[in-house]
Structures are given as C-alpha cells and as structure tokens.
Enzyme design. Sequence first.
Site, PDB file in Angstrom:
ATOM      1  N   THR A 169       0.883  -1.177   0.000  1.00 35.94           N
ATOM      2  CA  THR A 169       0.000   0.000   0.000  1.00 35.94           C
ATOM      3  C   THR A 169       0.907   1.209   0.000  1.00 35.94           C
ATOM      4  OG1 THR A 169      -1.585  -1.105   1.426  1.00 35.94           O
ATOM      5  CG2 THR A 169      -1.755   1.267   1.336  1.00 35.94           C
ATOM      6  N   ARG A 197     -13.009  -8.211  -1.941  1.00 37.05           N
ATOM      7  CA  ARG A 197     -12.332  -8.132  -0.634  1.00 37.05           C
ATOM      8  C   ARG A 197     -11.861  -6.688  -0.376  1.00 37.05           C
ATOM      9  NH1 ARG A 197      -6.811  -6.451   0.854  1.00 37.05           N
ATOM     10  NH2 ARG A 197      -6.367  -7.406   2.841  1.00 37.05           N
ATOM     11  N   ASP A 200      -7.669  -2.940   4.820  1.00 40.77           N
ATOM     12  CA  ASP A 200      -7.845  -1.908   5.851  1.00 40.77           C
ATOM     13  C   ASP A 200      -7.692  -0.499   5.272  1.00 40.77           C
ATOM     14  OD1 ASP A 200      -5.155  -2.333   5.291  1.00 40.77           O
ATOM     15  OD2 ASP A 200      -4.498  -1.967   7.358  1.00 40.77           O
ATOM     16  N   THR A 220       0.184  -0.601   6.893  1.00 43.42           N
ATOM     17  CA  THR A 220       0.331  -1.419   5.692  1.00 43.42           C
ATOM     18  C   THR A 220       0.500  -2.881   6.102  1.00 43.42           C
ATOM     19  OG1 THR A 220       2.729  -1.191   5.604  1.00 43.42           O
ATOM     20  CG2 THR A 220       1.456   0.416   4.369  1.00 43.42           C
ATOM     21  N   GLY A 223      -4.099  -6.286   6.322  1.00 45.76           N
ATOM     22  CA  GLY A 223      -5.281  -5.498   6.652  1.00 45.76           C
ATOM     23  C   GLY A 223      -6.318  -6.285   7.440  1.00 45.76           C
TER      24      GLY A 223
HETATM   25  N1  ASP Z   1      -3.005  -3.320   4.044  1.00 42.50           N
HETATM   26  C1  ASP Z   1      -3.205  -3.653   2.652  1.00 42.50           C
HETATM   27  C2  ASP Z   1      -4.423  -4.505   2.515  1.00 42.50           C
HETATM   28  O1  ASP Z   1      -4.746  -5.236   3.441  1.00 42.50           O
HETATM   29  C3  ASP Z   1      -2.078  -4.384   2.039  1.00 42.50           C
HETATM   30  C4  ASP Z   1      -0.728  -3.887   2.390  1.00 42.50           C
HETATM   31  O2  ASP Z   1      -0.548  -2.748   2.731  1.00 42.50           O
HETATM   32  O3  ASP Z   1       0.227  -4.655   2.367  1.00 42.50           O
HETATM   33  O4  ASP Z   1      -5.012  -4.488   1.465  1.00 42.50           O
END
Ligand code: ASP
Length: 313
Positions: A169, A197, A200, A220, A223
């Site tokens: 992210t 889906r 977060d 990040t 999530g």
């Molecule tokens: N937090 C992000 C998600 O769950 C993915 C990430 O930041 O690695 O989509």
Amino acid sequence: MTDPWIFLAGCEGRGGLAAAAEAASAGRDPLSVIEAGIRPVEADPAIATVGMGGAPNLLGELEFDAALMRGSDRRSGAVAAVRQVPHPITLARRVLEDLPHEILAGEGATRFAMECGLQAEMRPLEHVRRKWKAWLGRHGLPESPEALRDTALSPACRKSAHPDIARGTTVLIVRDPRGGMAVGTSTSGWAWKYPGRLGDSPICGAGFFADDRHGACACTHTGEMSIRAGSARLLVSLLARGLELEEACRETLRDLGALQGGYLGPLILHAMDREGRTCVMANTLEGTDRRYWLQTGEGVPEDRVPLVPAQGH
Ligand code: ASP
C-alpha cells in the site's frame, strides 16, 4: 522561523514526496498535499501494489482501495473495491468533498467515478497478467473468464494468503506548519484476492486515522488484522491518553499480538504525533519492506526512517 511541513511516506510512497512538497510550498491544504503526493505513485507502472502497476483479484480485475482523512474535523473520504479508476485517491477526495458519505464501495464507487469524469478503462499490465495467469495455472485454476466464473474461488484465495503477495500500500502522513494533519492510503490490495475483498486501507480507524489534537496513523500489510483490532484508531487514542509515540506503537502492536486465529501476518504502523515526531514500527520484520521515508520541507532530501521491531509479544 515557522515549522516546516513534515511528510512521512510508507514503502512505495517515496516517488510522491517531491509532488507533495511542491503542493505544500504552493500553499495547498493538507488534503491537497496528500492527494498530490499519492497520485504519482498511482501512475507509476513500476509500483506493483498501487494504481496502474497494481495486482488484480483472482478474476484478473484491478480493484482499488483508497482513502484520505483530515485531522481538523476528522472528515474522511474512501473508496473500496472500485474498478476502472486510475486515481482512486482523487475519487476518495471527491467522496469527502462532494458527498455526505465517508465511504463508497464497488459499483456505486465506479458510478460516482463516471459522474466525476474520473473513470477510464484499466487492465493489469501485461507482465502482471502473465504472473496472475501463471499463478492460476500452478493452482489448477482455469484462465478463461467464462470458466473462472463457474469456479469456486475460496480454496485458491487461501493459497494467495502468503506474506509475499498479500501486501503493498502507499501511505502518506503530513503535518503543516500550524499543526494541521492529514493521512492518505492507496492500494490494489492483496494480489489474487477474492473479488470484493476490502483491506484496511479504505476503513477509517483500521488502516488510517488522523486527529490534529493527538496525531495520525496509517497501516500497511495484513489489513485483515488491523480491521479486527482497529489499529490506527487505537494508536491515536493511546496518544490521546498521553503515551509517547513509540510506546503507543508498541502497545498497538501488543494488542494485535493477542489476536487468535484468522489470517495473521506482518503489520506496519506509520505514525506521527501532533508535534510531528514520527515512528514506523512492525510486529515482525519477516515479510516486510524496509524503506520508509521522512521529509521535512521542500527541497530537503528525504531520510530513511528505521523500521523498529516491536518487542514483548
Ligand atoms: N493493508 C493492505 C491490505 O490489506 C495491504 C498492504 O498494505 O500490504 O489491502
């Protein structure tokens, strides 16, 4: 002498720092600075987890999550599982500015993008499609959209829950010289995720939170965990109760450490307190990137921010 602007960018966010700093020095407000700082990352084909370079869901479609939040009044704007939008951060901004809502998802978000003139045909880049197809092949799934439509996807979704692909992210936190804060996120989410889906990143309190009175946080990686624990909100609440920034990060990760079952993995907190102090902390260094960037003012070279491992859980 006035305080400088402060910018804290997560792993992929470095490429947007110059644009963020330029917007700040042009006198723009914190939300505009967030938007200016995230758009170049969304447009960069070399970034595999955000915008046009992003990874698709199990059906091969790009679905984006993005949000921004203003710390002065805690207004947020978010879009979730939105398709065919090259700049989801700009659409999130329009949700905040033009609607009485905080979050739009799926078809409604795509419709709103059309209304705002922000919609455009998007498909994964060719090399990303090849990776997706190869992954389907390795897991015994058909490639054709017709056959995929009739295939149960949940077993494959479990196999994509690997720390190397379930992450990525861009996050950006800014503080202006008067203490106005804002936070933003943008992602294509977990690669090969189940369609629809949400991570977060579009969920206020889970993947992001900002409150000028106390500080801001963006997460990040996994999530699924910060949604359950309300991690970004928890961190800011701990600052409100008087904890120092690093201790608030540790405490937030201790809380995550108590989660049982579900999909557990790495989570990284990017945090800034109301004075502009910063901390980037992870529950584990396994499966994490280690590139975080802090910039204080336009033209000031960015510094690496160390990724601090949490202890005691
Ligand atoms: N937090 C992000 C998600 O769950 C993915 C990430 O930041 O690695 O989509």
